[in-house]
Design a protein around this motif. Structure first.
Motif, PDB file in Angstrom:
ATOM      1  N   PRO A   3     -15.477   6.329   8.251  1.00  0.00           N
ATOM      2  CA  PRO A   3     -15.613   6.445   6.795  1.00  0.00           C
ATOM      3  C   PRO A   3     -17.006   6.051   6.329  1.00  0.00           C
ATOM      4  O   PRO A   3     -17.666   5.203   6.939  1.00  0.00           O
ATOM      5  CB  PRO A   3     -14.557   5.484   6.263  1.00  0.00           C
ATOM      6  N   THR A   4     -17.441   6.667   5.243  1.00  0.00           N
ATOM      7  CA  THR A   4     -18.753   6.383   4.671  1.00  0.00           C
ATOM      8  C   THR A   4     -18.669   5.826   3.253  1.00  0.00           C
ATOM      9  O   THR A   4     -19.653   5.305   2.743  1.00  0.00           O
ATOM     10  CB  THR A   4     -19.596   7.660   4.625  1.00  0.00           C
ATOM     11  N   SER A   5     -17.500   5.958   2.618  1.00  0.00           N
ATOM     12  CA  SER A   5     -17.323   5.538   1.228  1.00  0.00           C
ATOM     13  C   SER A   5     -16.025   4.753   1.090  1.00  0.00           C
ATOM     14  O   SER A   5     -15.099   4.930   1.885  1.00  0.00           O
ATOM     15  CB  SER A   5     -17.273   6.760   0.296  1.00  0.00           C
ATOM     16  N   VAL A   6     -15.965   3.915   0.070  1.00  0.00           N
ATOM     17  CA  VAL A   6     -14.774   3.093  -0.165  1.00  0.00           C
ATOM     18  C   VAL A   6     -14.155   3.474  -1.501  1.00  0.00           C
ATOM     19  O   VAL A   6     -14.852   3.584  -2.515  1.00  0.00           O
ATOM     20  CB  VAL A   6     -15.122   1.592  -0.138  1.00  0.00           C
ATOM     21  N   ILE A   7     -12.842   3.664  -1.485  1.00  0.00           N
ATOM     22  CA  ILE A   7     -12.074   3.937  -2.701  1.00  0.00           C
ATOM     23  C   ILE A   7     -11.119   2.766  -2.918  1.00  0.00           C
ATOM     24  O   ILE A   7     -10.255   2.491  -2.086  1.00  0.00           O
ATOM     25  CB  ILE A   7     -11.266   5.243  -2.587  1.00  0.00           C
ATOM     26  N   PHE A   8     -11.285   2.092  -4.029  1.00  0.00           N
ATOM     27  CA  PHE A   8     -10.441   0.946  -4.362  1.00  0.00           C
ATOM     28  C   PHE A   8      -9.309   1.331  -5.307  1.00  0.00           C
ATOM     29  O   PHE A   8      -9.486   2.164  -6.198  1.00  0.00           O
ATOM     30  CB  PHE A   8     -11.272  -0.137  -5.073  1.00  0.00           C
ATOM     31  N   ASP A   9      -8.170   0.681  -5.150  1.00  0.00           N
ATOM     32  CA  ASP A   9      -7.210   0.530  -6.228  1.00  0.00           C
ATOM     33  C   ASP A   9      -7.751  -0.573  -7.140  1.00  0.00           C
ATOM     34  O   ASP A   9      -8.632  -1.345  -6.728  1.00  0.00           O
ATOM     35  CB  ASP A   9      -5.851   0.137  -5.632  1.00  0.00           C
ATOM     36  N   VAL A  10      -7.254  -0.648  -8.378  1.00  0.00           N
ATOM     37  CA  VAL A  10      -7.743  -1.670  -9.300  1.00  0.00           C
ATOM     38  C   VAL A  10      -6.747  -2.821  -9.434  1.00  0.00           C
ATOM     39  O   VAL A  10      -7.040  -3.965  -9.104  1.00  0.00           O
ATOM     40  CB  VAL A  10      -8.083  -1.064 -10.675  1.00  0.00           C
ATOM     41  N   GLY A  11      -5.535  -2.534  -9.941  1.00  0.00           N
ATOM     42  CA  GLY A  11      -4.560  -3.589 -10.156  1.00  0.00           C
ATOM     43  C   GLY A  11      -4.037  -4.196  -8.869  1.00  0.00           C
ATOM     44  O   GLY A  11      -3.603  -3.478  -7.968  1.00  0.00           O
ATOM     45  N   HIS A  12      -4.100  -5.507  -8.770  1.00  0.00           N
ATOM     46  CA  HIS A  12      -3.641  -6.284  -7.611  1.00  0.00           C
ATOM     47  C   HIS A  12      -4.529  -6.113  -6.382  1.00  0.00           C
ATOM     48  O   HIS A  12      -4.196  -6.601  -5.303  1.00  0.00           O
ATOM     49  CB  HIS A  12      -2.186  -5.968  -7.257  1.00  0.00           C
ATOM     50  N   ASP A 154     -11.873  15.682  -4.210  1.00  0.00           N
ATOM     51  CA  ASP A 154     -12.675  16.797  -4.697  1.00  0.00           C
ATOM     52  C   ASP A 154     -13.715  16.325  -5.698  1.00  0.00           C
ATOM     53  O   ASP A 154     -14.886  16.712  -5.626  1.00  0.00           O
ATOM     54  CB  ASP A 154     -11.763  17.852  -5.318  1.00  0.00           C
ATOM     55  N   ARG A 155     -13.296  15.476  -6.601  1.00  0.00           N
ATOM     56  CA  ARG A 155     -14.216  14.981  -7.628  1.00  0.00           C
ATOM     57  C   ARG A 155     -15.288  14.075  -7.031  1.00  0.00           C
ATOM     58  O   ARG A 155     -16.441  14.085  -7.475  1.00  0.00           O
ATOM     59  CB  ARG A 155     -13.421  14.232  -8.702  1.00  0.00           C
ATOM     60  N   PHE A 156     -14.907  13.290  -6.038  1.00  0.00           N
ATOM     61  CA  PHE A 156     -15.861  12.368  -5.423  1.00  0.00           C
ATOM     62  C   PHE A 156     -16.756  13.071  -4.406  1.00  0.00           C
ATOM     63  O   PHE A 156     -17.741  12.482  -3.935  1.00  0.00           O
ATOM     64  CB  PHE A 156     -15.119  11.233  -4.716  1.00  0.00           C
ATOM     65  N   GLY A 157     -16.410  14.287  -4.032  1.00  0.00           N
ATOM     66  CA  GLY A 157     -17.184  15.011  -3.027  1.00  0.00           C
ATOM     67  C   GLY A 157     -17.001  14.456  -1.630  1.00  0.00           C
ATOM     68  O   GLY A 157     -17.943  14.426  -0.832  1.00  0.00           O
ATOM     69  N   LEU A 158     -15.770  14.035  -1.300  1.00  0.00           N
ATOM     70  CA  LEU A 158     -15.486  13.411  -0.018  1.00  0.00           C
ATOM     71  C   LEU A 158     -14.458  14.211   0.767  1.00  0.00           C
ATOM     72  O   LEU A 158     -13.533  14.785   0.190  1.00  0.00           O
ATOM     73  CB  LEU A 158     -14.927  11.992  -0.218  1.00  0.00           C
ATOM     74  N   THR A 159     -14.592  14.220   2.071  1.00  0.00           N
ATOM     75  CA  THR A 159     -13.514  14.664   2.939  1.00  0.00           C
ATOM     76  C   THR A 159     -12.571  13.479   3.149  1.00  0.00           C
ATOM     77  O   THR A 159     -12.983  12.314   2.976  1.00  0.00           O
ATOM     78  CB  THR A 159     -14.040  15.123   4.294  1.00  0.00           C
ATOM     79  N   PRO A 160     -11.321  13.719   3.525  1.00  0.00           N
ATOM     80  CA  PRO A 160     -10.424  12.588   3.772  1.00  0.00           C
ATOM     81  C   PRO A 160     -10.974  11.609   4.800  1.00  0.00           C
ATOM     82  O   PRO A 160     -10.864  10.382   4.623  1.00  0.00           O
ATOM     83  CB  PRO A 160      -9.136  13.261   4.271  1.00  0.00           C
ATOM     84  N   GLU A 161     -11.587  12.141   5.847  1.00  0.00           N
ATOM     85  CA  GLU A 161     -12.090  11.279   6.930  1.00  0.00           C
ATOM     86  C   GLU A 161     -13.244  10.380   6.493  1.00  0.00           C
ATOM     87  O   GLU A 161     -13.499   9.342   7.122  1.00  0.00           O
ATOM     88  CB  GLU A 161     -12.539  12.139   8.117  1.00  0.00           C
ATOM     89  N   ALA A 162     -13.919  10.769   5.425  1.00  0.00           N
ATOM     90  CA  ALA A 162     -15.064   9.988   4.945  1.00  0.00           C
ATOM     91  C   ALA A 162     -14.660   8.847   4.023  1.00  0.00           C
ATOM     92  O   ALA A 162     -15.501   8.029   3.651  1.00  0.00           O
ATOM     93  CB  ALA A 162     -16.050  10.906   4.221  1.00  0.00           C
ATOM     94  N   HIS A 182      -8.551   7.206   5.695  1.00  0.00           N
ATOM     95  CA  HIS A 182      -8.455   5.875   6.275  1.00  0.00           C
ATOM     96  C   HIS A 182      -7.861   4.957   5.201  1.00  0.00           C
ATOM     97  O   HIS A 182      -8.451   4.796   4.126  1.00  0.00           O
ATOM     98  CB  HIS A 182      -9.832   5.343   6.679  1.00  0.00           C
ATOM     99  N   ALA A 183      -6.719   4.354   5.478  1.00  0.00           N
ATOM    100  CA  ALA A 183      -6.005   3.592   4.449  1.00  0.00           C
ATOM    101  C   ALA A 183      -5.748   2.164   4.907  1.00  0.00           C
ATOM    102  O   ALA A 183      -5.228   1.942   6.010  1.00  0.00           O
ATOM    103  CB  ALA A 183      -4.694   4.285   4.101  1.00  0.00           C
ATOM    104  N   HIS A 184      -6.089   1.204   4.045  1.00  0.00           N
ATOM    105  CA  HIS A 184      -5.915  -0.218   4.343  1.00  0.00           C
ATOM    106  C   HIS A 184      -4.929  -0.812   3.354  1.00  0.00           C
ATOM    107  O   HIS A 184      -5.157  -0.773   2.142  1.00  0.00           O
ATOM    108  CB  HIS A 184      -7.254  -0.961   4.244  1.00  0.00           C
ATOM    109  N   HIS A 185      -3.831  -1.369   3.876  1.00  0.00           N
ATOM    110  CA  HIS A 185      -2.837  -2.023   3.021  1.00  0.00           C
ATOM    111  C   HIS A 185      -3.350  -3.417   2.651  1.00  0.00           C
ATOM    112  O   HIS A 185      -3.402  -4.318   3.484  1.00  0.00           O
ATOM    113  CB  HIS A 185      -1.495  -2.117   3.750  1.00  0.00           C
TER     114      HIS A 185
END
Length: 203
Positions: A3-12, A154-162, A182-185
């Motif tokens: 992965p090259t980018s991080v996508i966060f959830d906000v709450g909790h 699509d909006r972020f310009g990312l592939t799932p693997e990135a 890539h998903a982190h609990h």
């Protein structure tokens, strides 16, 4: 692919959310507070806002069902920010470290499209580090629906693997992982940081 980018959830994940933080200041009686939060203004009721329903509609409906609680229901929207007392310990430091390392930051949040803008303004020092944020209430799509992840990628310009996605909800993690993200609990900052290091996103 790493992965090259991080996508966060906000709450909790980035910030705590607890309606009790607001309403315990407004109720004198603990039992009445419990009834209000467990049976009236429930989290299931609130989820309608995350899905895009206007607070004016949901509050009117709930007040009709529980007229004795109408005054307290009416405060939910205007004072929603007071239900968010502050960041999850250690998480702002991780955001700052990722940003300083040049890692592109994004977010996908189940959040009311009405309630998010004032909160984002309040926390601009953090959210200005993010390149884009998908808010479920604006899109009328909620996690773990695959459609919101596809829209975000699509909006972020990312592939799932990135993408390295962080969320506290197991269903949301499973939904993202099913698309190849890539998903982190998330549990806490102390266990997240080594996962980011292992993914090559932090040193």
């Amino acid at each position: 692919m790493s992965p090259t980018s991080v996508i966060f959830d906000v709450g909790h994940v980035l910030y705590d959310w607890n309606p009790r933080v607001l309403y315990e200041r407004l109720f004198d009686d603990e039992q009445a507070l419990d009834v209000f939060l467990n049976d009236v203004a429930t989290r299931a009721w609130h989820f309608q806002h995350d899905a895009g329903r206007p607070f004016a509609e949901t509050s009117a409906e709930l007040s009709e069902l529980f007229p004795e609680h109408a005054a307290m229901i009416a405060l939910w929207g205007p004072r929603f920010g007071e239900q968010i007392p502050g960041p999850i310990p250690g998480m702002i430091a991780i955001v700052e470290e990722l940003d300083a390392a040049g890692v592109p930051l994004f977010a996908i949040t189940n959040f009311s499209g009405e309630f998010f803008p004032p909160f984002r303004t309040r926390e601009a020092a953090v959210f200005d580090r993010f390149r884009d944020i998908v808010v479920s209430g604006d899109e009328r799509l909620v996690k773990p629906d695959a459609a919101i992840y596809r829209l975000a990628l699509d909006r972020f310009g990312l592939t799932p693997e990135a993408a390295f996605f962080i969320d506290d909800n197991a269903d949301n993690i499973a939904g993202a992982a099913a698309l190849g993200i890539h998903a982190h609990h998330f549990r806490d900052a102390a266990t997240l940081r080594p996962a980011l290091v292992a993914a090559g996103l932090l040193r």
